[in-house]
Structures are given as C-alpha cells and as structure tokens.
Design a protein around this motif. Structure first.
Motif, mmCIF file in Angstrom:
data_model
loop_
_atom_site.group_PDB
_atom_site.id
_atom_site.type_symbol
_atom_site.label_atom_id
_atom_site.label_comp_id
_atom_site.label_asym_id
_atom_site.label_seq_id
_atom_site.Cartn_x
_atom_site.Cartn_y
_atom_site.Cartn_z
ATOM 1 N N GLU A 85 0.836 -1.213 0.000
ATOM 2 C CA GLU A 85 0.000 0.000 0.000
ATOM 3 C C GLU A 85 0.865 1.255 0.000
ATOM 4 O OE1 GLU A 85 -2.771 0.350 3.265
ATOM 5 O OE2 GLU A 85 -3.841 1.960 2.243
ATOM 6 N N PHE A 86 2.040 1.159 0.631
ATOM 7 C CA PHE A 86 2.936 2.331 0.702
ATOM 8 C C PHE A 86 4.410 1.948 0.574
ATOM 9 C CE2 PHE A 86 3.710 6.660 1.420
ATOM 10 C CZ PHE A 86 4.778 6.809 2.273
ATOM 11 N N LYS A 92 6.594 2.501 -2.651
ATOM 12 C CA LYS A 92 6.581 3.799 -3.352
ATOM 13 C C LYS A 92 7.969 4.417 -3.286
ATOM 14 C CE LYS A 92 1.672 4.373 -2.755
ATOM 15 N NZ LYS A 92 0.582 4.864 -1.874
ATOM 16 N N ASN A 116 1.412 5.586 -12.705
ATOM 17 C CA ASN A 116 0.175 5.660 -11.934
ATOM 18 C C ASN A 116 -0.432 7.054 -12.087
ATOM 19 O OD1 ASN A 116 -1.676 4.514 -10.046
ATOM 20 N ND2 ASN A 116 -0.758 5.772 -8.442
ATOM 21 N N GLU A 117 -1.727 7.106 -12.526
ATOM 22 C CA GLU A 117 -2.504 8.363 -12.473
ATOM 23 C C GLU A 117 -1.869 9.516 -13.265
ATOM 24 O OE1 GLU A 117 -3.091 9.079 -8.296
ATOM 25 O OE2 GLU A 117 -3.887 7.076 -7.943
ATOM 26 N N GLU A 138 -7.255 -1.800 -6.899
ATOM 27 C CA GLU A 138 -7.322 -1.172 -5.562
ATOM 28 C C GLU A 138 -8.767 -1.137 -5.058
ATOM 29 O OE1 GLU A 138 -5.356 2.637 -5.652
ATOM 30 O OE2 GLU A 138 -3.680 1.891 -6.855
ATOM 31 N N TRP A 157 -7.930 -3.108 -1.770
ATOM 32 C CA TRP A 157 -6.976 -2.135 -1.249
ATOM 33 C C TRP A 157 -6.957 -2.139 0.276
ATOM 34 C CZ3 TRP A 157 -2.992 -0.980 -3.691
ATOM 35 C CH2 TRP A 157 -2.193 0.139 -3.380
ATOM 36 N N TRP A 201 4.924 8.180 -10.386
ATOM 37 C CA TRP A 201 3.680 8.764 -9.839
ATOM 38 C C TRP A 201 3.979 10.207 -9.478
ATOM 39 C CZ3 TRP A 201 1.290 7.462 -4.416
ATOM 40 C CH2 TRP A 201 -0.071 7.858 -4.394
ATOM 41 N N TRP A 233 -7.688 3.473 3.890
ATOM 42 C CA TRP A 233 -7.482 4.911 3.667
ATOM 43 C C TRP A 233 -8.817 5.633 3.565
ATOM 44 C CZ3 TRP A 233 -8.382 7.843 -0.999
ATOM 45 C CH2 TRP A 233 -9.096 7.112 -1.942
ATOM 46 N N GLN A 280 -8.398 1.148 -10.801
ATOM 47 C CA GLN A 280 -8.160 1.089 -9.353
ATOM 48 C C GLN A 280 -9.371 0.544 -8.581
ATOM 49 O OE1 GLN A 280 -6.585 4.783 -7.791
ATOM 50 N NE2 GLN A 280 -4.776 4.682 -9.103
ATOM 51 N N HIS A 310 4.161 -1.506 -6.846
ATOM 52 C CA HIS A 310 3.382 -0.254 -6.886
ATOM 53 C C HIS A 310 4.182 0.824 -6.184
ATOM 54 C CE1 HIS A 310 -0.212 2.257 -6.811
ATOM 55 N NE2 HIS A 310 0.049 2.508 -5.553
HETATM 56 O O1 G3I Z 1 4.851 5.851 7.296
HETATM 57 C C1 G3I Z 1 4.758 7.241 7.544
HETATM 58 C C2 G3I Z 1 5.054 7.524 8.982
HETATM 59 O O2 G3I Z 1 6.430 7.223 9.218
HETATM 60 C C3 G3I Z 1 4.798 8.998 9.264
HETATM 61 O O3 G3I Z 1 5.009 9.256 10.624
HETATM 62 C C4 G3I Z 1 3.356 9.318 8.898
HETATM 63 C C5 G3I Z 1 3.030 10.782 9.135
HETATM 64 O O4 G3I Z 1 3.446 11.529 8.024
HETATM 65 O O5 G3I Z 1 3.167 9.061 7.501
HETATM 66 C C6 G3I Z 1 3.340 7.698 7.228
HETATM 67 O O6 G3I Z 1 3.188 7.534 5.852
HETATM 68 C C7 G3I Z 1 1.823 7.558 5.416
HETATM 69 C C8 G3I Z 1 1.614 6.290 4.573
HETATM 70 O O7 G3I Z 1 0.330 6.297 3.951
HETATM 71 C C9 G3I Z 1 1.776 5.022 5.375
HETATM 72 O O8 G3I Z 1 0.740 4.944 6.336
HETATM 73 C C10 G3I Z 1 1.648 8.792 4.550
HETATM 74 O O9 G3I Z 1 1.673 9.925 5.388
HETATM 75 C C11 G3I Z 1 0.309 8.734 3.824
HETATM 76 O O10 G3I Z 1 0.248 9.808 2.878
HETATM 77 C C12 G3I Z 1 0.211 7.428 3.047
HETATM 78 O O11 G3I Z 1 -1.069 7.375 2.448
HETATM 79 C C13 G3I Z 1 -1.172 6.421 1.382
HETATM 80 C C14 G3I Z 1 -1.444 7.189 0.072
HETATM 81 O O12 G3I Z 1 -1.657 6.261 -1.021
HETATM 82 C C15 G3I Z 1 -0.274 8.090 -0.318
HETATM 83 O O13 G3I Z 1 0.871 7.300 -0.550
HETATM 84 C C16 G3I Z 1 -2.372 5.512 1.673
HETATM 85 O O14 G3I Z 1 -2.058 4.685 2.798
HETATM 86 C C17 G3I Z 1 -2.681 4.621 0.465
HETATM 87 O O15 G3I Z 1 -3.900 3.901 0.660
HETATM 88 C C18 G3I Z 1 -2.843 5.476 -0.792
HETATM 89 O O16 G3I Z 1 -2.999 4.592 -1.884
HETATM 90 C C19 G3I Z 1 -3.213 5.241 -3.167
HETATM 91 C C20 G3I Z 1 -2.515 4.420 -4.226
HETATM 92 O O17 G3I Z 1 -1.122 4.362 -3.923
HETATM 93 C C21 G3I Z 1 -2.753 5.011 -5.610
HETATM 94 N N1 G3I Z 1 -4.204 5.107 -5.890
HETATM 95 C C22 G3I Z 1 -4.924 5.887 -4.872
HETATM 96 C C23 G3I Z 1 -4.722 5.267 -3.493
HETATM 97 C C24 G3I Z 1 -5.522 6.036 -2.458
HETATM 98 O O18 G3I Z 1 -5.012 7.347 -2.360
#
Ligand code: G3I
Length: 349
Positions: A43-44, A47, A132-133, A238, A305, A84, A313, A207, A80
C-alpha cells in the motif's frame, strides 16, 4: 464454506490484497493474507519515497522483507509504483546545486532508478504499476515534475526502461475514474500509442475505489470491454467500496470548514455498521464481481486495497476522521458476510 477466495476464483482471476508496512509483522493479518489471497501489493512500502528516503541512499529493508514473505507464501508481488506524482522525494528533480534537472538528466536518473529497483527484484515480480494516475478527468496530462521536465513521452520511456530492466515482468498503466469518457479515451490512446511503438504494456489497472452507487455498473462493464478490445489485460487493482456519503467538491477544499452537524451526516455509523447497510455492501460487491466475471477472459486480477476496515485509507478520505467499512474483513478481523457471498458466486453462475 471452507474454501478460500483464491481457490474459489482459481479458474477466473488472481485475488490480491494490499498490505501496509506494519501488516508484515502482524501474524493475524499475514495468516489471512496467506489463506485467502494469491497476490500482494504494498500500500505504501514500495513507493519511491519509501525506498529512496531524503538521504538519497536506497533503503530496501522493508521491500526485502516483503519479498521474503512472498517467497514463503508463494504469493505474486505487484510492484506499486515506479512513476507517480505523489510519494516522491523532493530532491529527485534537482541537481546537487539545487538546480532543476533538464530532460536528459531526469531521463537518465529515471532509467538508473528503474534499473536499480526493478533489477533488484527481477523475476520476483508478477508486474509493475509502471505509471500511476498520469491523466486528468478531462483527458489532459496531469501536471507533474515528470511531465514538466521530460515531456509527454515520460510515460513511454518509463515503460521502455521497465521492460529493459525485467523483460519478464508484466507492465501496467494504473489509474482511477476510468469510467469517465475523456479520461478513458486518454488511456485508450496511450495503450494504442505504446503498442504502435512496440513498447510492451500488458494491462490497464482500473483502481476500483468505489461506493454503493458509483460507478454505474453498465459504465463499468463498457469500460472493461473497451480496454479488453485493445488486446491488454484488465486488472482491478485497488478495490474498496465505501458505505459513507461523499462530501461535495466544495466541502473537500483545503479551506472548507465542515460543520459538526455535517460531519455527523458524513459519518453516520461511528460505532458499527447497521445490518441493512452490511447487506447493501454485500450485494454491491456481488454486483461488481458479476461484471468482473462477465469479462473473466480479460480480467486477470482483482486486488482489494487493504484487508481490514481499520486499515482503510477510506476512513480519512475525502475527509478525515470517518468510520468506513469498505473491505472484506471487519475491525476485529472477522470475515464479513460479503466473503461468503463472493465464495459462492463463481459456482452459482
Ligand atoms: O509511514 C509514515 C510515517 O512514518 C509517518 O510518521 C506518517 C506521518 O506523516 O506518515 C506515514 O506515511 C503515510 C503512509 O500512507 C503510510 O501509512 C503517509 O503519510 C500517507 O500519505 C500514506 O497514504 C497512502 C497514500 O496512497 C499516499 O501514498 C495511503 O495509505 C494509500 O492507501 C494510498 O494509496 C493510493 C494508491 O497508492 C494510488 N491510488 C490511490 C490510493 C488512495 O489514495
């Protein structure tokens, strides 16, 4: 029914799940992931910002763990994502003096990144979300440093580099909102362009961030058929189904102040999901899977997802602090009724 989702659909398509970084060390989650699914998407953790932190020194600790996990479980990994406009290290687009890179410099950097990253896991990845996107709803190219510095052919270059780095990996273009005619047309044109240039693209990733009413099933049916007609596979990459009201665009702006009353309207089930909504969720997933099964010869994967509602999310998007119920397993990791409904579907057709 004792059967697992991956077994129920073994003659139809792969069934996948997205794993958050912390899921890998949660044995309750990895046990379910092992039993029910046959592909995993990070999920993350895969990236760019996750493997290329600010230091500019690659950190493959978590991704190596993920590949170790799938070696044992026999899962396929979907990479994934390579290119992006989000989750990017800021410094990527500047040189040491902080000068913005030119086209050729960024192309070289991208090629080196893909060679390092895709090369490291060559032969271990089912396929990559290469780009992606990349499009807006009106079909125009989404603005990003990739587009700004390299130009529109950054997409083709990324696919070329990925293919050179792992000739056996499937290569995907992944996006959301593809039932939208203009965005869909842009992706159709992209697939045709890549094919015309002999650049490999194996699938379009739809997605699937859906709700109880969006998208219209006929539009989804036609969208899958449209991509299948191009001679590429279609993957639902997703999938989640929100059961909550969706605030209007004006409410989602940065400066939007949503009243406490409105927030309650947008978060109607803060403690548990009423039975009738649970039933709506079950029939919505069943309807969606009937469309996927109708196009079974083109659909090669359906990935959820996330595994459990607590991780989704959708609890924080499009506004923070909601309690959503979009996935197959509830917050106590119990399978919802939708799981049995999906298990029975293929045999009942
Ligand atoms: O891991 C860090 C942590 O160390 C930190 O303290 C915290 C505060 O900033 O952030 C944490 O990272 C977060 C990460 O998820 C892991 O939980 C990021 O802030 C947060 O932005 C991230 O969100 C993810 C998002 O993509 C952006 O990457 C979501 O979980 C995830 O579901 C979402 O997935 C995307 C797909 O990649 C692409 N399609 C859309 C989908 C939904 O937005």
């Amino acid at each position: 029914s004792a059967m697992s989702l991956k077994d129920a659909y073994k003659n139809e398509f792969l069934i996948g799940v997205a794993l958050a970084n912390k899921d890998l060390t949660n044995s309750s989650i990895t046990t379910i992931a092992n039993n029910e699914f046959n592909t995993v998407t990070a999920e993350f953790g895969m990236k760019m910002t996750s493997i290329l932190p600010e230091s500019g020194v690659y950190n493959f600790a978590w991704t190596d763990q993920l590949f170790g996990f799938v070696k044992k479980s026999g899962h396929f990994v979907v990479g994934h994502t390579l290119v992006w406009h989000k989750a990017l290290p800021e410094w990527l687009f500047c040189d040491r003096m902080g000068q913005k890179l030119k086209r050729d410099q960024l192309l070289l950097k991208l090629q080196q990144h893909i060679n390092t990253y895709v090369g490291r896991y060559r032969g271990q990845v089912l396929g990559w979300d290469v780009v992606n996107e990349a499009f807006n709803y009106d079909g125009s190219f989404r603005n990003s440093p990739w587009l700004e510095i390299i130009g529109e052919d950054y997409i083709e270059k990324a696919f070329e580099f990925a293919h050179q780095a792992d000739p056996n990996a499937e290569l995907y273009y992944n996006d959301y909102g593809l039932v939208n005619p203009k965005k869909q047309a842009a992706v159709v044109a992209l697939v045709k362009r890549l094919k015309k240039k002999g650049i490999p693209i194996h699938a379009v990733g739809i997605q699937g961030h859906y709700s109880l009413t969006y998208p219209d099933l006929n539009k989804l049916d036609k969208t899958i058929a449209r991509f299948a007609k191009l001679g590429v596979k279609v993957m639902i990459t997703e999938l989640d189904v929100s059961v909550l009201p969706f605030p209007g665009v004006e409410e989602r702006g940065e400066d939007a102040v949503i009243s406490a009353e409105r927030l309650i309207e947008l978060n109607p089930y803060p403690n548990q999901l009423p039975d009738e909504i649970q039933q709506q969720l079950t029939s919505r997933y069943r309807d969606l899977f009937c469309v996927f099964l109708k196009h079974q010869s083109a659909v090669s994967r359906v990935t959820f997802w996330g595994l459990t509602d607590s991780r989704s999310w959708r609890n924080n998007w499009p506004i923070e602090g909601r309690t959503d119920y979009p996935l197959l397993f509830d917050r106590a990791l119990n399978a919802k009724p939708v799981v049995d409904a999906l298990l029975e579907l293929p045999a009942s057709r």
